[in-house]
Design a protein around this motif. Structure first.
Motif, PDB file in Angstrom:
ATOM      1  N   ALA A  24      10.177  -6.763 -20.128  1.00  0.00           N
ATOM      2  CA  ALA A  24       9.375  -6.290 -19.000  1.00  0.00           C
ATOM      3  C   ALA A  24      10.298  -6.065 -17.814  1.00  0.00           C
ATOM      4  CB  ALA A  24       8.291  -7.300 -18.627  1.00  0.00           C
TER       5      ALA A  24
ATOM      6  N   ILE B 280      10.185  -4.835 -13.340  1.00  0.00           N
ATOM      7  CA  ILE B 280       9.348  -4.618 -12.163  1.00  0.00           C
ATOM      8  C   ILE B 280      10.214  -4.046 -11.047  1.00  0.00           C
ATOM      9  CG2 ILE B 280       9.658  -7.041 -11.434  1.00  0.00           C
ATOM     10  CD1 ILE B 280       6.784  -6.884 -10.281  1.00  0.00           C
TER      11      ILE B 280
ATOM     12  N   THR C 261       5.279  -2.103 -12.810  1.00  0.00           N
ATOM     13  CA  THR C 261       5.709  -2.867 -13.969  1.00  0.00           C
ATOM     14  C   THR C 261       5.726  -2.028 -15.239  1.00  0.00           C
ATOM     15  OG1 THR C 261       3.443  -3.608 -14.384  1.00  0.00           O
ATOM     16  CG2 THR C 261       4.827  -5.023 -13.008  1.00  0.00           C
TER      17      THR C 261
ATOM     18  N   TYR D  63       6.138  -2.841 -19.654  1.00  0.00           N
ATOM     19  CA  TYR D  63       6.230  -3.857 -20.702  1.00  0.00           C
ATOM     20  C   TYR D  63       6.485  -3.205 -22.057  1.00  0.00           C
ATOM     21  CZ  TYR D  63       3.793  -6.831 -17.300  1.00  0.00           C
ATOM     22  OH  TYR D  63       3.426  -7.528 -16.179  1.00  0.00           O
TER      23      TYR D  63
ATOM     24  N   THR E  83       3.205 -11.387 -18.274  1.00  0.00           N
ATOM     25  CA  THR E  83       3.071 -10.787 -16.947  1.00  0.00           C
ATOM     26  C   THR E  83       4.346 -11.035 -16.151  1.00  0.00           C
ATOM     27  OG1 THR E  83       0.679 -11.191 -16.942  1.00  0.00           O
ATOM     28  CG2 THR E  83       1.720 -10.708 -14.832  1.00  0.00           C
TER      29      THR E  83
END
Length: 117
Positions: free
Chosen positions: A49, A51, A57, A59, A68
């Motif tokens: 992932a 960000i 974001t 994934y 998350t």
């Protein structure tokens, strides 16, 4: 220069949760795209992932809905909340900082995550 220190790995049973943290120091944190990668034994390192500084974001498909990623720019820290863990999530997890505009890229030392009963 950016220094990255991961924490939060460990042994967890299938279906359990862990939260990884990566503390960054030494440069302007919000200039970097922060990511979590993992490498299982005998396999290539893969992106889990990432960000952006603005909170966008991305994934890999196998973790969508379970993991998350989040960042706290005031604390220079990025997190990876991992829920519903599976044995195939077992790997060394690495924090990565990739400058948004310049050719700067840094890695942490890695933290082991083991999912096993």
């Amino acid at each position: 220069q950016v220094q990255l220190v991961e924490s939060g790995g460990g042994l967890v049973q299938p279906g359990g949760s862990l939260r990884l943290s990566c503390a960054a120091s030494g440069s302007i944190f919000r200039s970097y795209i922060m990511g979590w990668h993992r490498q299982a034994p005998g396999k290539q390192r893969e992106l889990v992932a990432k960000i952006t500084s603005g909170g966008i974001t991305n994934y890999r498909d196998s973790v969508k809905g379970r993991f998350t990623i989040a960042r706290d720019n005031a604390k220079n820290t990025v997190y990876l909340q991992m829920n519903s863990l599976k044995p195939e999530d077992t790997a060394v997890y690495y924090c990565n900082a990739d400058h948004e505009f310049l050719m700067y890229n840094y890695w942490g030392q890695g933290t082991q995550v083991t999912v096993s009963s």
